[in-house]
Design a protein around this motif. Structure first.
Motif: not given
Length: 229
Positions: A201-206
């Motif tokens: 989810y951190c990658m998705d948000a980035t």
């Protein structure tokens, strides 16, 4: 003034045309302490598989960019041995439990001082060999623009478009990309040339925030296709 060399390629949220004569790629933290099995992160129990995913992508992409005379800038975390310019907050982030296993420690598998400039810990991983004309810059914060010559170097290269690669996508890559955008650079994150040890989810948000607020994303395949054409 170099003659323009336009390159058009697929990107999100829209197709882009950049001037290769004014473009550089910034490769962030693809270094032993973050990406090598004997590095600091692995030594403290972090699964570094996500940090290693950009390696084969960059192995393929960088030679093609160099062939087009696009500068390659290696932006690695490399502290002063005396840590004189590090505030307490930065030291805490890398030694959150206060046991002394963070910046400068030699207790890891390699014995190299953690994140120290000119040490094995701060060197580019073996798979990614820096070229003779590549540029190395040490950084000491999440953003590579703070307290470093990065901006001056890029201005002297007459660069105004930056491709971003490296790790962690949601931390140092994003912080540096955000500062670049705020300084007036046009920014493009190469989505398969970045990785992270953080949850998905951190990658998705980035990716969402890069496209929504700061610039664009593309893939190495789209870049290579445009370069070949």
């Amino acid at each position: 003034m170099l003659p323009p060399r336009p390159l058009r390629f697929e990107a999100q949220p829209q197709r882009l045309t950049v001037d290769l004569a004014r473009t550089a790629i910034v490769v962030i933290d693809m270094q032993n302490d973050f990406c090598h099995p004997d590095g600091w992160l692995s030594g403290i129990g972090v699964d570094i598989s996500g940090a290693r995913t950009p390696i084969p992508v960059l192995e393929k992409l960088l030679p093609h960019l160099r062939a087009q005379e696009v500068p390659v800038v290696w932006l690695n975390w490399g502290n002063r041995p005396d840590q004189a310019n590090l505030p307490p907050g930065v030291r805490h982030v890398y030694d959150s439990d206060g046991t002394g296993g963070g910046i400068g420690s030699t207790s890891g598998p390699s014995g190299s001082p953690v994140l120290q400039a000119r040490a094995w810990a701060a060197a580019v991983v073996d798979e990614l060999v820096a070229g003779p004309s590549d540029i190395g810059v040490d950084k000491y914060r999440m953003s590579g623009f703070v307290d470093t010559p990065l901006d001056s170097i890029l201005r002297n290269l007459r660069v105004d478009t930056l491709l971003f690669a490296g790790v962690n996508a949601d931390q140092c890559v994003l912080a540096t990309l955000m500062d670049a955008a705020n300084l007036g650079y046009d920014v493009v994150m190469v989505s398969d040339a970045v990785g992270t040890t953080s949850p998905q989810y951190c990658m998705d948000a980035t990716v969402y925030n890069v496209r929504q607020c700061f610039g664009f994303t593309t893939t190495s395949a789209d870049l290579l296709s445009a370069l070949a054409g």
